[in-house]
Design a protein around this motif. Structure first.
Motif, PDB file in Angstrom:
ATOM      1  N   HIS A  50      74.732  -4.323   6.520  1.00  0.00           N
ATOM      2  CA  HIS A  50      74.751  -5.455   7.443  1.00  0.00           C
ATOM      3  C   HIS A  50      73.395  -5.696   8.093  1.00  0.00           C
ATOM      4  CE1 HIS A  50      78.999  -6.201   6.914  1.00  0.00           C
ATOM      5  NE2 HIS A  50      79.180  -4.903   6.961  1.00  0.00           N
ATOM      6  N   GLY A  51      72.331  -5.274   7.414  1.00  0.00           N
ATOM      7  CA  GLY A  51      70.998  -5.719   7.801  1.00  0.00           C
ATOM      8  C   GLY A  51      70.082  -4.690   8.395  1.00  0.00           C
ATOM      9  N   ALA A  52      70.594  -3.514   8.766  1.00  0.00           N
ATOM     10  CA  ALA A  52      69.710  -2.503   9.357  1.00  0.00           C
ATOM     11  C   ALA A  52      68.702  -2.006   8.327  1.00  0.00           C
ATOM     12  CB  ALA A  52      70.526  -1.332   9.898  1.00  0.00           C
ATOM     13  N   GLU A  53      67.505  -1.675   8.791  1.00  0.00           N
ATOM     14  CA  GLU A  53      66.489  -1.077   7.933  1.00  0.00           C
ATOM     15  C   GLU A  53      66.642   0.436   8.014  1.00  0.00           C
ATOM     16  OE1 GLU A  53      61.592  -0.817   7.488  1.00  0.00           O
ATOM     17  OE2 GLU A  53      62.512  -2.164   8.970  1.00  0.00           O
ATOM     18  N   VAL A  54      67.113   1.042   6.935  1.00  0.00           N
ATOM     19  CA  VAL A  54      67.431   2.468   6.931  1.00  0.00           C
ATOM     20  C   VAL A  54      66.392   3.220   6.112  1.00  0.00           C
ATOM     21  CG1 VAL A  54      69.146   4.226   6.373  1.00  0.00           C
ATOM     22  CG2 VAL A  54      69.885   1.967   7.182  1.00  0.00           C
ATOM     23  N   LEU A  55      65.750   4.180   6.750  1.00  0.00           N
ATOM     24  CA  LEU A  55      64.786   5.049   6.081  1.00  0.00           C
ATOM     25  C   LEU A  55      65.406   6.436   5.989  1.00  0.00           C
ATOM     26  CD1 LEU A  55      61.917   5.334   4.889  1.00  0.00           C
ATOM     27  CD2 LEU A  55      61.140   5.980   7.187  1.00  0.00           C
ATOM     28  N   ARG A  56      65.671   6.863   4.767  1.00  0.00           N
ATOM     29  CA  ARG A  56      66.319   8.151   4.529  1.00  0.00           C
ATOM     30  C   ARG A  56      65.255   9.242   4.432  1.00  0.00           C
ATOM     31  NH1 ARG A  56      68.249  11.035  -0.112  1.00  0.00           N
ATOM     32  NH2 ARG A  56      70.323  11.930   0.180  1.00  0.00           N
ATOM     33  N   ILE A  57      65.448  10.316   5.184  1.00  0.00           N
ATOM     34  CA  ILE A  57      64.507  11.430   5.198  1.00  0.00           C
ATOM     35  C   ILE A  57      65.113  12.595   4.433  1.00  0.00           C
ATOM     36  CG2 ILE A  57      63.072  12.914   6.619  1.00  0.00           C
ATOM     37  CD1 ILE A  57      62.588   9.909   7.044  1.00  0.00           C
TER      38      ILE A  57
END
Length: 397
Positions: A50-57
């Protein structure tokens, strides 16, 4: 539409505007997702959808081994991934710089691990007081079991849920790991993130979310817990909704398939009897008749193939449906018409839900993030020259 019935991935058009910016109700929200087992990534997927910018670590070794190709797993869609050595001082410092520009952190460690690494709630909120810190565990952050190992089956067992699942006279049956991990865990965490972001609009400060699968599983069974305590819910497998009733169960067909029957209301039940030709069944109002009703229904459904029963019940209100496997579900006309499944990067997967409609216009989803040779982390507070130095030191991948 792809050949197997799933809608094809609309690509970035559904999730980005002409300038490449993500759109959707969570556009502008930045999420740092610490890699872990399913519930955390599931929550991150819902936010990314739904639009969030997700950076997976993830770990440096995992990212290096995976290479630069997009990840096909549905729970990684719409995200970007970097590797960061959180056991090094440089890696921790880099993570804090990322957190300084983030709105949300999703953490999936056992209680105390993040604090030992130096990236616990107090550590990060010292650099960003608006940060929402979501903690996903099985047992929660406190309590006698908080630091012990467990899995979905353990959490739903302690919640009192597992005792209610299964057929009469048989042992409790865990329904794979949907109730604890996904519904009671990841879904509740995503819900908690939204609550915390909403609260932040009023207070200007972030908060810590203690999302425990045991709590979430218990909450999902709120209605049944009340019924059991009120004496309205009997032993496992003897009730209206747990295969105790013959009009709410599955039945084998002549070709080895199955149909699901949910004819609870009188009008639906009468339709079931009319279409099966069993209008002479004894009254279902007397539970003593349930074994005979089940026997007759079992024999009737075993006399025809699943496809034949689909034709017989087509367009009816008898609440009889074929039990489909995933491949069949993708191709079912209703699911195909709604786009319940989508094909992203050649992988068929469930589409984002729920749908937000704006004047009849349906929102899109993020899809798999395109592969890039190097992530530009400058927008997250790490300049390219610093990122290069971290990569050369083996701290960043």
């Amino acid at each position: 539409m792809s050949r197997d019935g799933a809608r094809e991935d609309p690509g970035t058009e559904a999730s980005q505007d002409g300038g490449g910016r993500r759109t959707g109700p969570l556009a502008g929200i930045r999420v740092l997702e610490l890699a872990g087992l399913a519930p955390g990534p599931f929550a991150g997927m819902m936010l990314a959808d739904h639009g969030a910018e997700v950076l997976r670590i993830d770990r440096v070794s995992a990212v290096t081994a995976a290479g630069e190709r997009p990840r096909p797993d549905a729970m990684d869609r719409g995200k970007r991934t970097i590797g960061l050595d959180l056991k090094s001082a440089e890696g921790v410092a880099a993570f804090k710089r990322l957190a300084a520009g983030a709105d949300v952190v999703i953490e999936v460690f056992r209680p105390g691990v993040a604090e030992r690494l130096g990236i616990g709630p107090d550590d990060l909120r010292a650099v960003n007081e608006r940060l929402v810190y979501g903690r996903m565990t099985g047992w929660g952050q406190d309590g006698p079991l908080a630091r012990t190992a467990g899995h979905d089956i353990d959490y739903v067992a302690i919640a009192g849920v597992l005792s209610m699942l299964g057929r009469a006279g048989d042992k409790p049956t865990p329904p794979i790991n949907i109730i604890g991990d996904f519904a009671g865990g990841g879904l509740m965490l995503a819900y908690g993130v939204l609550l915390a972001l909403f609260e932040r609009e009023r207070t200007g400060r972030g908060t810590v979310i203690d999302a425990a699968m045991v709590d979430g599983a218990a909450l999902l069974f709120a209605m049944f817990a009340h019924s059991a305590q009120a004496g309205l819910w009997g032993p496992r497998g003897t009730n209206l909704l747990d295969t105790g009733a013959p009009m709410y169960d599955t039945y084998a067909t002549a070709d080895g398939g199955y149909v699901a029957v949910g004819a609870l209301e009188p009008a639906f039940y009468e339709e079931l009897l009319a279409r099966t030709g069993l209008t002479d069944l004894p009254s279902r109002d007397d539970r003593a008749n349930w074994p005979e009703i089940r026997r007759r229904l079992t024999a009737a459904f075993a006399s025809k193939t699943r496809a034949e029963w689909e034709r017989i019940f087509e367009g009816s209100d008898a609440c009889v449906s074929p039990v489909l496997d995933i491949g069949e579900a993708v191709r079912h006309p209703h699911n195909a018409a709604r786009g319940t499944y989508v094909e992203v990067g050649g992988v068929v997967q469930p589409a984002p839900a729920p749908r937000l409609l704006d004047g009849g216009r349906e929102g899109g989803h993020g899809g798999l993030a395109p592969a890039t040779r190097l992530h530009d982390l400058s927008a997250w507070g790490i300049a390219e020259e610093d990122a290069k130095a971290l990569r050369e030191a083996g701290v960043l991948a």
